[in-house]
Design a protein around this motif. Sequence first.
Motif, mmCIF file in Angstrom:
data_model
loop_
_atom_site.group_PDB
_atom_site.id
_atom_site.type_symbol
_atom_site.label_atom_id
_atom_site.label_comp_id
_atom_site.label_asym_id
_atom_site.label_seq_id
_atom_site.Cartn_x
_atom_site.Cartn_y
_atom_site.Cartn_z
ATOM 1 N N ARG A 85 -3.406 3.957 -2.122
ATOM 2 C CA ARG A 85 -4.378 4.970 -2.529
ATOM 3 C C ARG A 85 -5.836 4.482 -2.413
ATOM 4 N NH1 ARG A 85 0.275 6.359 -4.007
ATOM 5 N NH2 ARG A 85 0.903 8.130 -5.272
ATOM 6 N N PRO A 86 -6.193 4.048 -1.184
ATOM 7 C CA PRO A 86 -7.555 3.536 -0.978
ATOM 8 C C PRO A 86 -8.576 4.668 -1.024
ATOM 9 C CG PRO A 86 -6.411 3.743 1.108
ATOM 10 C CD PRO A 86 -5.414 4.130 0.052
ATOM 11 N N GLU A 87 -9.738 4.395 -1.605
ATOM 12 C CA GLU A 87 -10.773 5.435 -1.642
ATOM 13 C C GLU A 87 -11.788 5.234 -0.519
ATOM 14 O OE1 GLU A 87 -12.349 6.242 -5.600
ATOM 15 O OE2 GLU A 87 -10.416 5.593 -6.418
ATOM 16 N N ILE A 138 -8.808 11.424 -2.900
ATOM 17 C CA ILE A 138 -7.909 10.378 -3.404
ATOM 18 C C ILE A 138 -8.336 9.953 -4.815
ATOM 19 C CG2 ILE A 138 -7.073 8.008 -2.997
ATOM 20 C CD1 ILE A 138 -7.495 8.720 0.074
ATOM 21 N N ALA A 139 -9.640 9.877 -5.037
ATOM 22 C CA ALA A 139 -10.147 9.536 -6.379
ATOM 23 C C ALA A 139 -9.712 10.589 -7.399
ATOM 24 C CB ALA A 139 -11.670 9.418 -6.346
ATOM 25 N N MET A 144 -7.031 12.480 -7.185
ATOM 26 C CA MET A 144 -5.592 12.264 -7.404
ATOM 27 C C MET A 144 -5.376 11.179 -8.456
ATOM 28 S SD MET A 144 -2.725 10.905 -4.685
ATOM 29 C CE MET A 144 -3.683 9.460 -4.318
ATOM 30 N N LYS A 145 -6.127 10.081 -8.353
ATOM 31 C CA LYS A 145 -5.984 8.981 -9.317
ATOM 32 C C LYS A 145 -6.471 9.400 -10.703
ATOM 33 C CE LYS A 145 -7.181 5.391 -6.065
ATOM 34 N NZ LYS A 145 -7.952 4.202 -5.886
#
Lengths: 143, 104
Positions: free
Chosen positions: A108-110, B63-64, B66-67
């Motif tokens: 899950r790289p940003e 993606i951020a 999602m986290k």
Amino acid sequence: MPKPPEPRGATRHRIEACPEGVRAALGAIMAELAAGGLAEGARRDAEIVLAEVLTNIARHAYGGAGGPVRLALGFGRDGAAVCSVIDWGRPMPGGALPSALMPDPHHRPEGGFGWPLIRLLSAGVGYDRLGRRNRLRLRLRTA
Amino acid sequence: MQISVRREGAALVAQLDEARLDAAVAIQFKDRMREIAAGAPERVILDLSRVEFLDSSGLGAVIAVMKMLGPDRRLELAALGPAVERVVRLTRMDTVFTIHAEAP
């Protein structure tokens, strides 16, 4: 990968290295590539490549402080769109192009997607440091 | 940064009303989604039907988000246009996100 040639009969763009400057430049460049007859799929890839190149300059070469970028865009003898991009920011770390390796999606790289995308979606990239300038030469895909 | 929110059954659908999700709006997108995520149900679907362009900064922001939703909730993506889909597939993030052809 062979270094792409200097664009012939190029149009020149003066770009401010900030997110809004990148957006404005992409709008103008995409219109030019469409007028030059570049196919839709190739234009889509070119927009990603140039967005990543210019955003990297804004973020890394100039560290978010802004600065000038000169972009020349032309078409080679074989019809390929070629582009040179110059900035006066910090050199690439190690004086070379960053890794082309795509980060592992399951971590899950940003970030870290930019250069791998540039390498995947362009037909050739060269980098050199000329005095206080960085120069990237890009050959865009035609199909 | 305009994001419209609606409920579809048990899911919350957040529709991004922007043509571009790029470095110019990535932080605003994350901030707005943080507000939306507070009190969101288990399933959050990001409707990208209006988004014509996604760069790596925009993808990083997705993606951020999602986290940010944490382990008990999930973010799904819907209605990816050709340019958005290209970036999602090339970065192999399609192996991480559930992707729907259309938004509910």
